[in-house]
Scaffold this motif. Structure first.
Motif, PDB file in Angstrom:
ATOM      1  N   PHE A 193      14.246  89.987 -23.034  1.00 46.78           N
ATOM      2  CA  PHE A 193      14.013  89.797 -24.457  1.00 46.78           C
ATOM      3  C   PHE A 193      14.485  91.032 -25.215  1.00 46.78           C
ATOM      4  O   PHE A 193      14.321  92.155 -24.745  1.00 46.78           O
ATOM      5  N   THR A 194      15.061  90.805 -26.382  1.00 46.48           N
ATOM      6  CA  THR A 194      15.473  91.891 -27.260  1.00 46.48           C
ATOM      7  C   THR A 194      14.324  92.165 -28.218  1.00 46.48           C
ATOM      8  O   THR A 194      13.851  91.249 -28.897  1.00 46.48           O
ATOM      9  N   LEU A 195      13.881  93.420 -28.243  1.00 46.09           N
ATOM     10  CA  LEU A 195      12.743  93.809 -29.071  1.00 46.09           C
ATOM     11  C   LEU A 195      13.116  95.004 -29.944  1.00 46.09           C
ATOM     12  O   LEU A 195      13.812  95.913 -29.494  1.00 46.09           O
ATOM     13  N   CYS A 209      15.068  97.732 -27.791  1.00 41.16           N
ATOM     14  CA  CYS A 209      14.726  97.650 -26.368  1.00 41.16           C
ATOM     15  C   CYS A 209      15.121  96.300 -25.781  1.00 41.16           C
ATOM     16  O   CYS A 209      15.088  95.274 -26.473  1.00 41.16           O
ATOM     17  N   TYR A 210      15.451  96.327 -24.502  1.00 43.01           N
ATOM     18  CA  TYR A 210      15.634  95.109 -23.718  1.00 43.01           C
ATOM     19  C   TYR A 210      14.547  95.152 -22.654  1.00 43.01           C
ATOM     20  O   TYR A 210      14.468  96.112 -21.884  1.00 43.01           O
ATOM     21  N   ALA A 211      13.706  94.127 -22.638  1.00 42.75           N
ATOM     22  CA  ALA A 211      12.550  94.135 -21.739  1.00 42.75           C
ATOM     23  C   ALA A 211      12.471  92.823 -20.983  1.00 42.75           C
ATOM     24  O   ALA A 211      12.633  91.747 -21.567  1.00 42.75           O
ATOM     25  N   SER A 212      12.201  92.918 -19.682  1.00 40.90           N
ATOM     26  CA  SER A 212      12.070  91.710 -18.881  1.00 40.90           C
ATOM     27  C   SER A 212      10.623  91.227 -18.906  1.00 40.90           C
ATOM     28  O   SER A 212       9.691  92.005 -19.058  1.00 40.90           O
ATOM     29  N   VAL A 243       6.161  95.488 -33.296  1.00 40.18           N
ATOM     30  CA  VAL A 243       7.223  94.979 -32.427  1.00 40.18           C
ATOM     31  C   VAL A 243       7.737  93.668 -33.027  1.00 40.18           C
ATOM     32  O   VAL A 243       6.948  92.779 -33.337  1.00 40.18           O
ATOM     33  N   THR A 244       9.056  93.586 -33.166  1.00 42.37           N
ATOM     34  CA  THR A 244       9.690  92.358 -33.621  1.00 42.37           C
ATOM     35  C   THR A 244      10.547  91.840 -32.479  1.00 42.37           C
ATOM     36  O   THR A 244      11.372  92.573 -31.940  1.00 42.37           O
ATOM     37  N   GLY A 245      10.341  90.581 -32.109  1.00 41.17           N
ATOM     38  CA  GLY A 245      11.101  89.970 -31.031  1.00 41.17           C
ATOM     39  C   GLY A 245      12.294  89.199 -31.566  1.00 41.17           C
ATOM     40  O   GLY A 245      12.184  88.498 -32.573  1.00 41.17           O
ATOM     41  N   TYR A 246      13.435  89.336 -30.894  1.00 44.02           N
ATOM     42  CA  TYR A 246      14.643  88.618 -31.289  1.00 44.02           C
ATOM     43  C   TYR A 246      15.072  87.593 -30.248  1.00 44.02           C
ATOM     44  O   TYR A 246      16.136  87.004 -30.375  1.00 44.02           O
ATOM     45  N   GLY A 247      14.247  87.384 -29.219  1.00 44.34           N
ATOM     46  CA  GLY A 247      14.514  86.339 -28.244  1.00 44.34           C
ATOM     47  C   GLY A 247      15.345  86.782 -27.049  1.00 44.34           C
ATOM     48  O   GLY A 247      15.662  87.957 -26.876  1.00 44.34           O
ATOM     49  N   LEU A 264      18.802  86.306 -24.437  1.00 41.91           N
ATOM     50  CA  LEU A 264      20.246  86.277 -24.636  1.00 41.91           C
ATOM     51  C   LEU A 264      20.675  84.900 -25.135  1.00 41.91           C
ATOM     52  O   LEU A 264      21.409  84.789 -26.125  1.00 41.91           O
ATOM     53  N   ALA A 265      20.211  83.850 -24.480  1.00 39.37           N
ATOM     54  CA  ALA A 265      20.600  82.482 -24.867  1.00 39.37           C
ATOM     55  C   ALA A 265      20.132  82.156 -26.289  1.00 39.37           C
ATOM     56  O   ALA A 265      20.878  81.548 -27.063  1.00 39.37           O
ATOM     57  N   GLU A 266      18.925  82.572 -26.626  1.00 36.62           N
ATOM     58  CA  GLU A 266      18.408  82.316 -27.973  1.00 36.62           C
ATOM     59  C   GLU A 266      19.224  83.059 -29.025  1.00 36.62           C
ATOM     60  O   GLU A 266      19.537  82.522 -30.087  1.00 36.62           O
ATOM     61  N   ARG A 267      19.587  84.289 -28.718  1.00 40.19           N
ATOM     62  CA  ARG A 267      20.381  85.083 -29.658  1.00 40.19           C
ATOM     63  C   ARG A 267      21.777  84.493 -29.827  1.00 40.19           C
ATOM     64  O   ARG A 267      22.307  84.452 -30.935  1.00 40.19           O
ATOM     65  N   GLU A 268      22.367  84.043 -28.721  1.00 40.44           N
ATOM     66  CA  GLU A 268      23.692  83.420 -28.814  1.00 40.44           C
ATOM     67  C   GLU A 268      23.624  82.150 -29.666  1.00 40.44           C
ATOM     68  O   GLU A 268      24.515  81.897 -30.488  1.00 40.44           O
ATOM     69  N   LYS A 269      22.576  81.380 -29.483  1.00 43.17           N
ATOM     70  CA  LYS A 269      22.387  80.144 -30.255  1.00 43.17           C
ATOM     71  C   LYS A 269      22.262  80.451 -31.753  1.00 43.17           C
ATOM     72  O   LYS A 269      22.690  79.673 -32.592  1.00 43.17           O
TER      73      LYS A 269
END
Length: 121
Positions: free
Chosen positions: A18-20, A43-46, A71-75, A77-82
């Motif tokens: 997840f991108t945070l 941050c990139y967090a698993s 903290v704000t979540g950006y989803g 990789l697939a969600e961000r690409e979408k």
């Protein structure tokens, strides 16, 4: 002839990355530059879900004597690409590293000075 028992098949990992964006305030040993009022950390967090990724990220930042405020979540990789986000190879490599190492990667830090809070680019 004896047969060797088959090894149980390993379940596929449910971990995702997840991108945070984490906003941190000041604390005595946070390592931020003198005069900074805080910072934004990309941050990139698993985690198996975003909530777990956020909890792990906050815990690690606290261990590093930082003071996470928001903290704000950006989803994923697939969600961000979408959503149409452009994701370069270097960013993909950091995401893969976070997944491979089951870790939190701080990809970028932008200190804030005064009341100026600029989003990370």
């Amino acid at each position: 002839m004896t047969e060797t028992p088959e090894k149980p098949k390993k379940k596929p990992s449910r971990q995702q990355v997840f991108t945070l964006l984490v906003e941190v305030g000041r604390s005595p040993n946070d390592g931020l530059p003198k005069g900074a009022s805080g910072a934004g950390l990309l941050c990139y967090a698993s985690g198996v879900d975003e909530a777990e990724a956020v909890r792990e990220t906050v815990a690690i930042l606290k261990q590093a004597e930082m003071a996470p405020l928001d903290v704000t979540g950006y989803g994923t990789l697939a969600e961000r690409e979408k959503q149409g986000h452009e994701i370069d190879d270097a960013e993909r490599e950091l995401m893969q590293r976070a997944l491979d190492e089951n870790s939190v990667i701080i990809a970028q830090m932008e200190p804030f000075f005064g009341n100026d809070k600029k989003p990370l680019q």
